[in-house]
Design an enzyme around this catalytic site. Structure first.
Site, mmCIF file in Angstrom:
data_model
loop_
_atom_site.group_PDB
_atom_site.id
_atom_site.type_symbol
_atom_site.label_atom_id
_atom_site.label_comp_id
_atom_site.label_asym_id
_atom_site.label_seq_id
_atom_site.Cartn_x
_atom_site.Cartn_y
_atom_site.Cartn_z
ATOM 1 N N GLU A 227 -8.623 -13.064 -7.710
ATOM 2 C CA GLU A 227 -8.575 -13.243 -6.196
ATOM 3 C C GLU A 227 -7.477 -12.226 -5.308
ATOM 4 O O GLU A 227 -6.571 -12.404 -4.741
ATOM 5 C CB GLU A 227 -7.906 -14.651 -5.693
ATOM 6 C CG GLU A 227 -8.098 -15.297 -4.314
ATOM 7 C CD GLU A 227 -8.181 -16.491 -3.948
ATOM 8 O OE1 GLU A 227 -8.347 -17.347 -4.867
ATOM 9 O OE2 GLU A 227 -7.199 -16.608 -2.833
ATOM 10 N N HIS A 238 -11.070 -23.372 4.519
ATOM 11 C CA HIS A 238 -10.148 -24.221 3.459
ATOM 12 C C HIS A 238 -8.742 -23.992 3.715
ATOM 13 O O HIS A 238 -8.178 -24.954 3.636
ATOM 14 C CB HIS A 238 -10.445 -23.830 2.015
ATOM 15 C CG HIS A 238 -11.513 -24.136 1.127
ATOM 16 N ND1 HIS A 238 -12.767 -23.818 1.721
ATOM 17 C CD2 HIS A 238 -11.790 -25.046 -0.050
ATOM 18 C CE1 HIS A 238 -13.754 -24.690 0.800
ATOM 19 N NE2 HIS A 238 -13.032 -25.208 0.044
#
Ligand SMILES: NC(=O)c1ccc[n+]([C@@H]2O[C@H](COP(=O)([O-])OP(=O)(O)OC[C@H]3O[C@@H](n4cnc5c(N)ncnc54)[C@H](O)[C@@H]3O)[C@@H](O)[C@H]2O)c1
Length: 359
Positions: A227, A238
């Protein structure tokens, strides 16, 4: 001064396969355990999955398998459950040649993966996801972890399984609200990556749907496992979704919060003139058709200052601004080079929440 170098540069290959089908579990396990042997096998599951499936599927596993069951629920994805499970493994003499099997939803997958990655400095594990969310999201990509008193997934590792086996037959016993939770992630995959997929979701052939979502998630993860860039796109909806979940003390289901998060993050994209009004309206319609927008009423009049400070305390946000993923069009996120999330301040949030009639 003397110097000794510890040379650890090495090429590693953590690739694995995801097997998807209906009623495939028995044959898959038979084949897998013919080709791979382990000193002992630990099937970790939660109390709900245990109740429905333990008796039915025990015979599919080799004789040297043991079941370990913990109480179902996110509130048990914590250090106590981890320590209890680890003690149980030690009592049964699990060693470095043993295997853990995560049989359950995302909670089971996250905790089992984490335990496998630290037990005796790491043992093998496979994922057998039984919830829709786990099938299309949490079982793939190797993020493992548990929650702490400070927040979700704050202790964890990146650790890839040996394989993921998805048997859509498990969905037959999954409660409707859990289908909705998984569906939100599926819609997210369409919104960030594949418009055609999104528009053809009406056809509920789960084998097909799960396969496409697995392709999308594994593509993103294989480009950016840790990530540092592209994987951030999976956080679409999110940042706000997690904030809402916490603000309402987890009384609103995860998928509902993510869906509302996707609506609000799309709206921010539109107000910034990154996303067209037509695309925004289409997104709103899709979320409405799935029934997610009925919940807008529940969050009406929320405490925006509190929501903002919750989002700020999220580990991904820095310097008084919250970072969110923006949409460029349906099927494509907005990026500037390798940057996929962008800062938003509280005033912009207030404005957008007002336009959506939430404030
Ligand atoms: N690791 C990742 O990349 C990642 C990604 C997304 C979410 N997550 C994590 O996943 C978790 C959420 O996953 P979840 O929604 O699967 O939650 P969950 O594991 O709690 O499962 C949801 C509920 O469904 C039940 N259940 C599961 N399979 C069933 C079946 N076949 N029949 C009947 N009941 C069944 C469970 O017992 C539970 O009550 C969260 O902890 C979240 O942080 C992790």
């Amino acid at each position: 001064m003397q110097k000794v170098s510890v040379k650890l540069k090495k090429k590693v290959d953590y690739s694995y396969d995801i097997y998807i089908g209906n009623k495939i579990l028995g044959d898959w396990l038979l084949d897998y355990f013919k080709q791979n042997s382990f000193s002992i096998i630990g099937i970790i599951t939660d109390s709900n999955v245990d109740k429905i499936y333990k008796e039915k599927i025990t015979s599919l596993f080799p004789k040297n398998s043991r079941w370990f069951t913990f109480s179902a629920g996110e509130e048990n994805k914590n250090i106590n459950t981890l320590l209890q499970l680890s003690s149980s493994l030690q009592k049964e003499n699990f060693d470095r040649k043993s295997l853990l099997v995560a049989l359950g939803g995302g909670v089971t997958g996250d905790i089992t993966g984490f335990l496998a990655s630290i037990y005796m400095r790491g043992i093998s594990f496979i994922q057998i996801p039984t919830s829709l969310l786990a099938m299309v999201d949490s079982s793939i990509g190797g993020k493992t972890g548990i929650d702490t008193e400070f927040g979700k997934n704050l202790l964890g590792t990146f650790s890839q399984p040996e394989a993921v086996v998805i048997d859509t037959e498990f969905l037959k016993t999954l409660p409707e609200i859990e289908i909705k939770n998984g569906m939100a992630e599926i819609i997210k995959h369409g919104l960030i990556f594949d418009k055609d997929y999104l528009l053809n979701l009406k056809d509920t052939d789960y084998e097909k749907i799960v396969k496409r979502s697995c392709e999308i998630k594994s593509y993103v993860v294989s480009k950016d496992e840790k990530e540092n860039g592209l994987r951030q796109i999976l956080n679409f909806g999110h940042t706000i979704g997690h904030g809402l979940e916490k603000l309402f003390d987890f009384s609103l289901p995860h998928g509902i919060c993510v869906a509302l998060g996707m609506l609000i993050e799309s709206r921010i994209s539109m107000e910034r003139k990154i996303l067209s009004i037509e695309d925004y309206n289409q997104i709103e319609n899709i979320l409405k058709n799935y029934g997610y927008l009925n919940y807008l009423e529940k969050i009406k009049g929320l405490d925006i200052e509190k929501l903002f400070s919750i989002m700020l305390s999220d580990k991904k946000n820095l310097k008084g601004k919250v970072r969110i993923v923006l949409l460029k069009k349906i099927g494509r996120v907005y990026n500037e080079g390798n940057i996929y999330s962008f800062p938003v301040d509280i005033n912009e949030f207030i404005k957008v929440f007002q336009t959506l009639n939430i404030l």
